[in-house]
Each structure stands twice: as structure tokens, then as C-alpha cells.
Design a protein around this motif. Structure first.
Motif, short mmCIF file in Angstrom:
data_model
loop_
_atom_site.label_atom_id
_atom_site.label_comp_id
_atom_site.label_asym_id
_atom_site.label_seq_id
_atom_site.Cartn_x
_atom_site.Cartn_y
_atom_site.Cartn_z
N TRP A 43 0.83 -1.20 0.00
CA TRP A 43 0.00 0.00 0.00
C TRP A 43 0.87 1.26 0.00
O TRP A 43 0.49 2.29 -0.57
N GLU A 44 2.06 1.16 0.61
CA GLU A 44 2.97 2.31 0.62
C GLU A 44 3.54 2.57 -0.77
O GLU A 44 3.71 3.72 -1.18
N ALA A 45 3.84 1.50 -1.49
CA ALA A 45 4.33 1.65 -2.86
C ALA A 45 3.28 2.35 -3.72
O ALA A 45 3.61 3.19 -4.57
N PHE A 46 2.00 1.99 -3.50
CA PHE A 46 0.92 2.66 -4.24
C PHE A 46 0.90 4.16 -3.90
O PHE A 46 0.68 5.01 -4.78
N LYS A 47 1.12 4.49 -2.63
CA LYS A 47 1.10 5.90 -2.21
C LYS A 47 2.26 6.67 -2.84
O LYS A 47 2.11 7.84 -3.24
N VAL A 48 3.42 6.05 -2.92
CA VAL A 48 4.57 6.69 -3.55
C VAL A 48 4.26 7.00 -5.02
O VAL A 48 4.53 8.09 -5.52
N ALA A 49 3.67 6.03 -5.70
CA ALA A 49 3.31 6.23 -7.10
C ALA A 49 2.29 7.36 -7.24
O ALA A 49 2.40 8.21 -8.13
N GLU A 50 1.31 7.37 -6.34
CA GLU A 50 0.28 8.42 -6.38
C GLU A 50 0.90 9.79 -6.13
O GLU A 50 0.56 10.78 -6.81
N ALA A 51 1.80 9.86 -5.18
CA ALA A 51 2.44 11.13 -4.85
C ALA A 51 3.28 11.66 -6.01
O ALA A 51 3.38 12.88 -6.20
N LEU A 52 3.85 10.76 -6.77
CA LEU A 52 4.68 11.16 -7.91
C LEU A 52 3.87 11.27 -9.20
O LEU A 52 4.44 11.57 -10.26
N ASP A 53 2.57 11.01 -9.12
CA ASP A 53 1.68 11.08 -10.28
C ASP A 53 2.17 10.17 -11.40
O ASP A 53 2.31 10.58 -12.56
N VAL A 54 2.44 8.93 -11.05
CA VAL A 54 2.89 7.93 -12.00
C VAL A 54 2.29 6.59 -11.59
O VAL A 54 1.97 6.39 -10.42
N SER A 55 2.11 5.69 -12.53
CA SER A 55 1.53 4.40 -12.19
C SER A 55 2.55 3.55 -11.45
O SER A 55 3.76 3.66 -11.67
N LEU A 56 2.04 2.69 -10.56
CA LEU A 56 2.95 1.78 -9.85
C LEU A 56 3.62 0.84 -10.83
O LEU A 56 4.79 0.48 -10.65
N ASP A 57 2.91 0.45 -11.89
CA ASP A 57 3.52 -0.42 -12.90
C ASP A 57 4.76 0.23 -13.51
O ASP A 57 5.76 -0.44 -13.78
N THR A 58 4.68 1.54 -13.72
CA THR A 58 5.83 2.25 -14.30
C THR A 58 7.02 2.21 -13.35
O THR A 58 8.14 1.91 -13.75
N LEU A 59 6.77 2.49 -12.07
CA LEU A 59 7.86 2.44 -11.09
C LEU A 59 8.46 1.05 -10.99
O LEU A 59 9.68 0.89 -10.94
N LEU A 60 7.59 0.05 -10.98
CA LEU A 60 8.09 -1.32 -10.84
C LEU A 60 8.83 -1.77 -12.08
O LEU A 60 9.80 -2.52 -11.99
N SER A 61 8.38 -1.33 -13.26
CA SER A 61 9.05 -1.75 -14.49
C SER A 61 10.45 -1.19 -14.57
O SER A 61 11.40 -1.87 -14.96
N PHE A 62 10.63 0.06 -14.15
CA PHE A 62 11.96 0.66 -14.16
C PHE A 62 12.82 0.12 -13.02
O PHE A 62 14.05 0.15 -13.09
#
Length: 216
Positions: free
Chosen positions: A61-80
Motif C-alpha cells: 500500500w505504501e508503494a501505491f502511495k509513492v506512485a500516487e504522490a509522484l503522479d505515475v503508475s505503480l507499474d511504471t515504477l516497478l518496471s523501471f
């Protein structure tokens, strides 16, 4: 002594890509911490620093919040943030899934082919309705299979001659040797789907929804 390469951990990789997107958004670590706190993840700038260095393990759930805060999808963060090992694991998972998909499709095709052959064997008069200008009419249900194969090969050859290759459904290789090796691999795979014998009676029963079930 040569330096030994160590693959970054998922935490380090995720932290690195988080840092990249934070800087793209022109946010300081304090800015990100405040945004995360607003979203219900109470952290300070030092916690963000530990996150970006890989020293803080995140819950999902924290990873989702980080993605939301950065205005990017969690999939994008995880893919990189993927590591060579995780990329290989994901690729092997896709390969395994496609293997089962191919098996299901091939076995289904063979069942359908057997159904057509059986019907033609019981109604040979229907063969007269199967006509081709080049290959004529199959004389038996057994010849029907070869007749269909010849027609498929011809269609493929005609499309290639016209430059109309369906690239979305064609595996392209760079040499005849690679093509031959790929075909041999497929043939070897398909051979594992076919066996000699008969189905047990319980394999041919139908499930409650009317579909054939192998687990009935």
C-alpha cells in the motif's frame, strides 16, 4: 582483483527510480514526504532518503502511495525498478503461461480436426462439396487433412509473394537455419501433446454447464 558486480536489490532499484521521478517533478525529499503524509503515509524527509537509498522496505500500500504522490503508475515504477533476475523470472513466467496456452490451442485444434474427419468418414458424400482449383477434391476423410495443409501452405506463400506478411502473427528470424530450428522446436513441442490410446470414459463426460470436463 576485479570488482564483483552485485545486482541491486528490489528495494534499491525501487528507491533509485523513485528518486528519478521525484526530481523530474522538481520535488525535494521534504516535498515528497509532505505529499505522502497528506495521502496517509506519515513519513519525514529522512524516511524518504532511506527509501531512495533502498534502506526502507515498503509495504504494497505504501508503494501505491509513492506512485500516487509522484503522479505515475505503480507499474511504471516497478518496471523501471526491475532487476535482471526479476526480468528473467517474469519472462519465464510468461513462457510457462504461453506453453500452457499453446498446448490448449493445439489440442483443441486436433480435437476439431478429428471431429471433421470423423464426420466426413460417416458422410463421404460431403467430400464432393470440397473443391479447389489446384488441389481438386479430397477422395477420403484421410486425404482431407493433406488437402487442408496444402491450401494453408499456398495461402501463406501467396501472402509472402504479395508482401502481405502478418507480422503480428509471424515469428521473424534472420536465417534459414534459425527458421529450421524454430520449426523443429515447435514440432517437438507438439509431439508431446499427442499420444496413442483411448480416452477413459470419465474423461468424456460433461460437466454441469454442458462443457467437456477432464475432471468429471
Amino acid at each position: 582483483m576485479a570488482e564483483i558486480f552485485r545486482e541491486p536489490t528490489p528495494e534499491v532499484a525501487f528507491g533509485q527510480v523513485t528518486s528519478v521521478y521525484r526530481k523530474r517533478r522538481e520535488m525535494s525529499q521534504k516535498d515528497l514526504a509532505e505529499k505522502l503524509t497528506e495521502l496517509g503515509m506519515k513519513v519525514d524527509a529522512s524516511a524518504v532518503s532511506r527509501l531512495e537509498s533502498g534502506g526502507r522496505t515498503l509495504k504494497l500500500w505504501e508503494a501505491f502511495k509513492v506512485a500516487e504522490a509522484l503522479d505515475v503508475s505503480l507499474d511504471t515504477l516497478l518496471s523501471f525498478a526491475s532487476t535482471p533476475a526479476s526480468i528473467l523470472r517474469d519472462a519465464r513466467d510468461r513462457l510457462d503461461a504461453s506453453w500452457h496456452g499453446v498446448r490448449s490451442e493445439v489440442v483443441g485444434f486436433l480435437h476439431n480436426l478429428a471431429e471433421v474427419k470423423d464426420h466426413l468418414a460417416h458422410h463421404p458424400e460431403l467430400l464432393a462439396g470440397l473443391k479447389d482449383k489446384e488441389f481438386g477434391t479430397p477422395k477420403s476423410s484421410e486425404e482431407y487433412v493433406d488437402w487442408v495443409l496444402k491450401r494453408l501452405v499456398r495461402v501463406s506463400a501467396e501472402l509472402k509473394a504479395d508482401g502481405e506478411i502478418d507480422y503480428g502473427n509471424t515469428f521473424m528470424v534472420s536465417s534459414e537455419d534459425e527458421r529450421r530450428a524454430s520449426v523443429e522446436l515447435i514440432m517437438a513441442m507438439v509431439s508431446t501433446f499427442v499420444d496413442i490410446g483411448e480416452y477413459p470414459d470419465d474423461e468424456l463426460t460433461e460437466s454441469d454447464d454442458g462443457e467437456h470436463s477432464e475432471e468429471a
